[in-house]
Design an enzyme around this catalytic site. Structure first.
Site, short mmCIF file in Angstrom:
data_model
loop_
_atom_site.label_atom_id
_atom_site.label_comp_id
_atom_site.label_asym_id
_atom_site.label_seq_id
_atom_site.Cartn_x
_atom_site.Cartn_y
_atom_site.Cartn_z
N GLY A 1 7.60 -2.70 -11.81
CA GLY A 1 7.45 -2.65 -10.36
C GLY A 1 6.14 -3.33 -9.97
N ILE A 2 5.69 -3.04 -8.77
CA ILE A 2 4.49 -3.68 -8.27
C ILE A 2 3.36 -2.65 -8.19
CG2 ILE A 2 5.29 -3.22 -5.91
CD1 ILE A 2 3.75 -5.52 -4.95
N GLY A 3 2.12 -3.11 -8.32
CA GLY A 3 1.00 -2.22 -8.04
C GLY A 3 0.13 -1.94 -9.24
N ALA A 4 -0.72 -0.92 -9.07
CA ALA A 4 -1.75 -0.64 -10.06
C ALA A 4 -1.16 -0.15 -11.38
CB ALA A 4 -2.72 0.40 -9.50
N ILE A 5 -0.09 0.64 -11.32
CA ILE A 5 0.42 1.23 -12.57
C ILE A 5 1.02 0.15 -13.49
CG2 ILE A 5 2.15 2.81 -13.54
CD1 ILE A 5 1.39 4.75 -11.26
N GLU B 1 12.74 -7.45 -11.39
CA GLU B 1 12.93 -7.81 -9.97
C GLU B 1 11.83 -8.77 -9.53
OE1 GLU B 1 14.03 -4.65 -7.32
OE2 GLU B 1 12.40 -5.22 -5.98
N GLY C 1 15.02 -2.06 -6.26
CA GLY C 1 15.82 -2.25 -7.46
C GLY C 1 15.70 -1.10 -8.45
N1 COA Z 1 3.22 13.82 -0.84
C1 COA Z 1 2.56 13.26 0.18
N2 COA Z 1 2.12 11.99 0.19
C2 COA Z 1 2.38 11.24 -0.88
C3 COA Z 1 3.08 11.75 -2.00
C4 COA Z 1 3.49 13.09 -1.94
N3 COA Z 1 4.15 13.63 -2.97
N4 COA Z 1 3.18 10.78 -2.93
C5 COA Z 1 2.58 9.70 -2.42
N5 COA Z 1 2.09 9.99 -1.20
C6 COA Z 1 1.33 9.08 -0.36
C7 COA Z 1 0.07 8.64 -1.06
O1 COA Z 1 -1.00 9.56 -0.85
C8 COA Z 1 -0.21 7.30 -0.44
O2 COA Z 1 -0.80 7.48 0.85
P1 COA Z 1 -2.00 6.57 1.31
O3 COA Z 1 -1.42 5.19 1.37
O4 COA Z 1 -2.37 7.16 2.61
O5 COA Z 1 -3.05 6.73 0.24
C9 COA Z 1 1.19 6.76 -0.20
O6 COA Z 1 2.06 7.88 -0.19
C10 COA Z 1 1.64 5.79 -1.28
O7 COA Z 1 1.52 6.38 -2.53
P2 COA Z 1 1.17 5.49 -3.81
O8 COA Z 1 1.44 6.30 -5.00
O9 COA Z 1 -0.18 4.89 -3.66
O10 COA Z 1 2.23 4.33 -3.62
P3 COA Z 1 2.47 3.04 -4.46
O11 COA Z 1 2.01 1.89 -3.68
O12 COA Z 1 2.03 3.17 -5.88
O13 COA Z 1 4.08 3.01 -4.42
C11 COA Z 1 6.22 4.02 -4.42
C12 COA Z 1 4.82 4.06 -4.97
C13 COA Z 1 7.02 5.12 -5.11
C14 COA Z 1 6.25 4.23 -2.93
C15 COA Z 1 6.85 2.63 -4.76
O14 COA Z 1 6.80 2.42 -6.12
C16 COA Z 1 8.29 2.50 -4.29
O15 COA Z 1 8.54 2.21 -3.13
N6 COA Z 1 9.29 2.74 -5.19
C17 COA Z 1 10.70 2.64 -4.84
C18 COA Z 1 11.26 1.25 -5.04
C19 COA Z 1 11.04 0.71 -6.40
O16 COA Z 1 10.94 1.42 -7.38
N7 COA Z 1 10.95 -0.60 -6.48
C20 COA Z 1 10.72 -1.32 -7.72
C21 COA Z 1 12.02 -1.66 -8.33
S1 COA Z 1 11.98 -3.17 -9.17
#
Ligand code: COA
Length: 430
Positions: A213-217, A236, A334
């Site tokens: 996926g995208i991002g820090a992890i 993807e 995806g």
């Molecule tokens: N309760 C409340 N808030 C929450 C939360 C929870 N359980 N989990 C996350 N949040 C908030 C975070 O605090 C953060 O808020 P902020 O922006 O104000 O700091 C925000 O939600 C985003 O969380 P973060 O973990 O930083 O998001 P991310 O950028 O790492 O994205 C997903 C994580 C899950 C949103 C992202 O991976 C996603 O959309 N996944 C679904 C689609 C996918 O998997 N695509 C790839 C397929 S190829």
């Protein structure tokens, strides 16, 4: 070559005048959003009535989601981003749930009948083929289904290979452009991401093919793969994080069963360094999302490792990845395409990797019940591994009691006592 499309060249303002009322317009997305035409559509909103604009990941300012567009233009999407979230939450834009790989089928079977495709492409090669550049995904299928194709031909769009071309003959209007593409900054990787990266890396064998996926992890995971051999990429999207491992010879794509020797994706998003790397690079193939993300393609990759992230996981292993309670935060994307493809592959593995807490440590992401209104993205039957900075929980094949125990063991220590109380209530004899 220019002589073959000279007669099609118009300004963005002129091109968007050809969008009819009551139509569905599919607009390219992410780094390949056609910036001039998007702005021109928004500038001319008063001329439209009931125009629906589908696009997915919105980088830039999403001009057609502004409140005054109501009645003229409606944004519809299956993925919400930072600049469209408010519009969706306020009912000014519409969200529909869908697997990313399935979207092109909606174009073809009439669920999303495409009237106009507004896309961005590279300049053509000697034979007259433009590359869709950084975004093949749903953009190529949309252009192939549309009654009218408007293409911004950007001098700065990289020429990326694969099943990623459109001939100038298939374009109705060309808008010449020369602007830098949207970039996304390199993510900040902290202690938590590093610990997660190390835990995920422990699940990746030599010869594995990765979906990231995208991002820090994902970038943190890549940082722990320097000692691996012959990794591959079928994903993807990928970003700058893979470049170092390609240069150091860790990613060779030699062990892949599909697109051997190639970095495969359906779109790309990162910095200019990535865009320069993929330009005319014979080792990079982009293809439409209904092939790249299709679980029946993914399942052909032995040792595919799918790595995605999520918002919450409950004690049964239900994964909420796209909503925070009733708020639509992102989309299915995806995620399930790869989770299911990996489940069907020989030795396939899917991983949900997330920090154990959110909201500055005040909320556990491992919860006894998902927040009211949450959508389950990955079901408890589909989930495989869940990883936090505290370890790895393997859920597939495990009973509800065993899952709950494994998940509590990787929850943040501050939240374990509360989860253990819930465990004792649910499994009184355990
Ligand atoms: N309760 C409340 N808030 C929450 C939360 C929870 N359980 N989990 C996350 N949040 C908030 C975070 O605090 C953060 O808020 P902020 O922006 O104000 O700091 C925000 O939600 C985003 O969380 P973060 O973990 O930083 O998001 P991310 O950028 O790492 O994205 C997903 C994580 C899950 C949103 C992202 O991976 C996603 O959309 N996944 C679904 C689609 C996918 O998997 N695509 C790839 C397929 S190829």
């Amino acid at each position: 070559m220019k002589s073959s499309y000279q007669s099609k060249i118009v300004s963005a303002q002129e091109a968007v005048r050809h969008i009819p009322n009551d139509s569905l317009v599919v607009v390219g997305h992410a780094a390949a959003v056609p910036q001039l035409c998007s702005q021109a559509i928004a500038d001319n909103y008063r001329q439209y009535s009931n125009v629906r604009i589908y696009h997915m990941l919105c980088l830039g300012n999403a001009p057609y989601t502004a409140p005054e567009m109501r009645g003229h233009i409606t944004h519809v999407t299956n993925f919400v981003g930072g600049n469209t979230r408010q519009a969706v939450a306020e009912g000014r834009a519409e969200f529909f749930p869908a697997f990313f790989y399935d979207v092109p089928r909606y174009f073809r079977n009439g669920l999303l009948p495409v009237d106009v495709a507004v896309i961005q492409v590279s300049e053509p090669n000697e034979e007259g083929y433009c590359s869709y550049g950084l975004s093949c995904d749903y953009t190529k299928p949309a252009a192939e289904c549309a009654k009218l194709v408007i293409a911004e031909m950007n001098k700065q769009m990289p020429f990326v290979g694969g099943d990623n071309f459109i001939h100038v003959d298939k374009i109705d209007y060309v808008v010449e452009a020369d602007y830098p593409l949207h970039e996304i900054p390199l993510p900040k990787i902290g202690e938590v991401e590093r610990a997660i990266g190390s835990n995920v890396a422990s699940l990746i064998p030599d010869g594995a093919t990765l979906q990231l996926g995208i991002g820090a992890i994902p970038d943190a995971v890549l940082g722990f793969l320097g000692d691996k051999k012959d990794l591959g990429i079928h994903t993807e999207m990928f970003s700058d994080g893979v470049l170092q491992l390609v240069k150091s010879g860790v990613i060779t794509n030699r062990s892949k069963q599909v697109h051997k020797g190639k970095l495969t994706a359906t779109f790309l998003m990162g910095t200019k360094a990535l865009y320069d790397f993929v330009d005319h690079n014979p080792d990079v193939d982009l293809a439409p999302v209904d092939w790249v993300n299709n679980p029946t393609t993914v399942m052909q990759l032995d040792h595919i490792i799918s790595i995605n992230s999520c918002i919450e996981v409950d004690l049964m292993g239900q994964v909420a990845s796209e909503t925070i309670g009733l708020t639509q935060f992102s989309g299915t994307g995806g995620q399930v395409d790869y989770v299911r493809g990996a489940a069907m592959a020989e030795h396939g593995v899917s991983i949900m990797a997330m920090p154990s807490t959110a909201k500055k440590g005040t909320a556990s992401r491992i919860v006894s019940l998902l927040a009211t209104g949450s959508a389950v993205t990955t079901s408890r039957c589909d989930v495989d591994y869940v990883v936090t900075e505290y370890g790895v929980a393997h859920l597939r094949g495990k009973s509800l009691r065993e899952r709950a125990m494994a998940l509590i063991a990787i929850a943040h220590p501050d939240f374990r006592p509360g989860l253990q109380e819930e465990f004792a209530r649910r499994f009184p004899s355990a």
